[in-house]
Design an enzyme around this catalytic site. Structure first.
Site, PDB file in Angstrom:
ATOM      1  N   PRO A   6      11.162  47.710 -13.189  1.00  8.33           N
ATOM      2  CA  PRO A   6      10.386  46.434 -13.322  1.00  8.33           C
ATOM      3  C   PRO A   6      11.907  45.699 -12.696  1.00  8.33           C
ATOM      4  CG  PRO A   6       9.671  48.234 -14.804  1.00  8.33           C
ATOM      5  CD  PRO A   6      10.413  49.315 -14.016  1.00  8.33           C
ATOM      6  N   TYR A   7      13.187  45.682 -13.592  1.00  9.30           N
ATOM      7  CA  TYR A   7      14.155  44.843 -13.353  1.00  9.30           C
ATOM      8  C   TYR A   7      14.184  45.103 -11.592  1.00  9.30           C
ATOM      9  CZ  TYR A   7      18.409  43.989 -12.573  1.00  9.30           C
ATOM     10  OH  TYR A   7      20.347  44.012 -11.786  1.00  9.30           O
ATOM     11  N   VAL A   8      13.742  46.232 -10.888  1.00  7.77           N
ATOM     12  CA  VAL A   8      13.738  45.648  -9.294  1.00  7.77           C
ATOM     13  C   VAL A   8      12.944  44.246  -9.043  1.00  7.77           C
ATOM     14  CG1 VAL A   8      14.121  46.654  -7.262  1.00  7.77           C
ATOM     15  CG2 VAL A   8      15.276  47.892  -8.728  1.00  7.77           C
TER      16      VAL A   8
ATOM     17  N   LYS B 270      14.030  41.339 -10.312  1.00  7.85           N
ATOM     18  CA  LYS B 270      15.197  40.299  -8.598  1.00  7.85           C
ATOM     19  C   LYS B 270      14.896  40.062  -7.283  1.00  7.85           C
ATOM     20  CE  LYS B 270      19.067  39.990 -10.181  1.00  7.85           C
ATOM     21  NZ  LYS B 270      20.195  39.052 -11.144  1.00  7.85           N
TER      22      LYS B 270
END
Lengths: 217, 217
Positions: B129-131, B134
């Site tokens: 989810p972080y990727v 970003k």
């Protein structure tokens, strides 16, 4: 008309596949699990088992040969915010990219009632991430060359459809049966005047066919 | 040069503000809490207290009159995935929109090492989810008319800076001190050859000034 329904096993999806089949068109149900297939096969629909966390190529294979893609998947209220990012945002964008890859021009997105920047700011803290995800998915779609329609439903209920709605860019928030949303989707697919439009859909007084044909966005 | 540092209270941000001040430029530290202000005031930096969950207009006010905006904020590993959506994606895009609104053309984004579609697919479930967040922030920036530079740092450490890095589109993953990343940012701001480029930054053998001047993307 051959229509890929992504999120077919959701409640709107089930109504939509049924409607497509009953009207002599051909639905292809995009479902996550083989054990969900029977409902769709019994209706005469095709079934493709795949996952929105798969690669774009896999989703594109599921879209091969259809005339339109409908995205009505959702991570659901009970999942964590990680799934909001992976499904409501990235799953939606991958489905858009899959449609492009499979040369399917027509795309109907089931969004949330208000995905504007203002709605993000005013949303309760627990709901805001979902609005963010839907906002960026909608923005991504608008930025493509696809023949899109974005439908922003009001508060969804499981009441039987009434075949009467209010559609438009500025209608007030209100309830709307999922069965009626399915019919708004199907009717939008049949009316190219909805291409390039984004509109809200709530319960109302206008027959769906008439409302869709004259919708403003 | 007057530089707004969004996420100034992070470790890269603190190094960066110090570097800006020491080199005779003027930093404006965008921080969340008044009690974080002393470190920056002691360095001679301006301070603006605001929040990335505020409206674009509020962030745009903070950017009024600067020559460049650096986005080095992050939701941090200890927050939930809701903050990933609200800060790493929406906060970044709002900062981009704020720069546009304040007519600041120059924008440096601190991204993650690999934000490609392939990286999303291969990331561990907890990190994906972080990727995603970003990825979409980077895509949004690339799609603007801003004079952007996107820096993809390797594994960040708190070791002292070495002033030596490897920069480029295809360098292998590796560690890199936060202090060196701050210097890569500052040096990129001073070298307009980095405009429109996206590159990775890891510890290496080339002096930062030289590496930035010859970076490929």
């Amino acid at each position: 008309m051959n229509i890929l329904v992504v999120g077919a096993n959701g409640q709107i999806g089930k109504h939509l596949v049924k409607l497509i089949q009953e009207n002599g068109d051909q639905a292809r149900a995009f479902i996550r699990k083989q054990e969900q297939a029977d409902y769709f096969k019994d209706l005469g629909a095709e079934v493709t088992v795949a996952n929105l966390e798969d690669e774009v190529d896999t989703i594109a294979e599921a879209a091969e040969g259809v005339d339109a893609v409908v995205f009505t998947a959702g991570s659901g209220g009970s999942t964590g915010k990680d799934k909001t990012l992976m499904i409501d945002l990235d799953g939606a964008v991958k489905t858009i990219q899959a449609a492009e890859k499979a040369n399917v021009k027509r795309f109907v997105m089931i969004s949330s009632f208000d995905t504007s920047r203002e709605a993000i700011q005013s949303a309760p803290e627990s709901f805001a991430p979902y609005v963010v995800a839907k906002h960026y998915a909608d923005e991504w779609l608008i930025d493509t060359d696809l023949d899109y329609t974005i439908i922003h439903p009001g508060l969804l209920t499981n009441e039987p459809g009434t075949n009467q709605v209010n559609l438009g860019a500025d209608v007030e928030r209100g309830e709307v049966p999922r069965e009626d949303i399915a019919k708004v989707i199907y009717t939008s697919l049949k009316n190219d005047t909805t291409i390039g439009k984004s509109f809200r859909a709530v319960g109302g007084e206008t027959p769906i066919e008439e409302a869709v044909q004259s919708v403003n966005s």
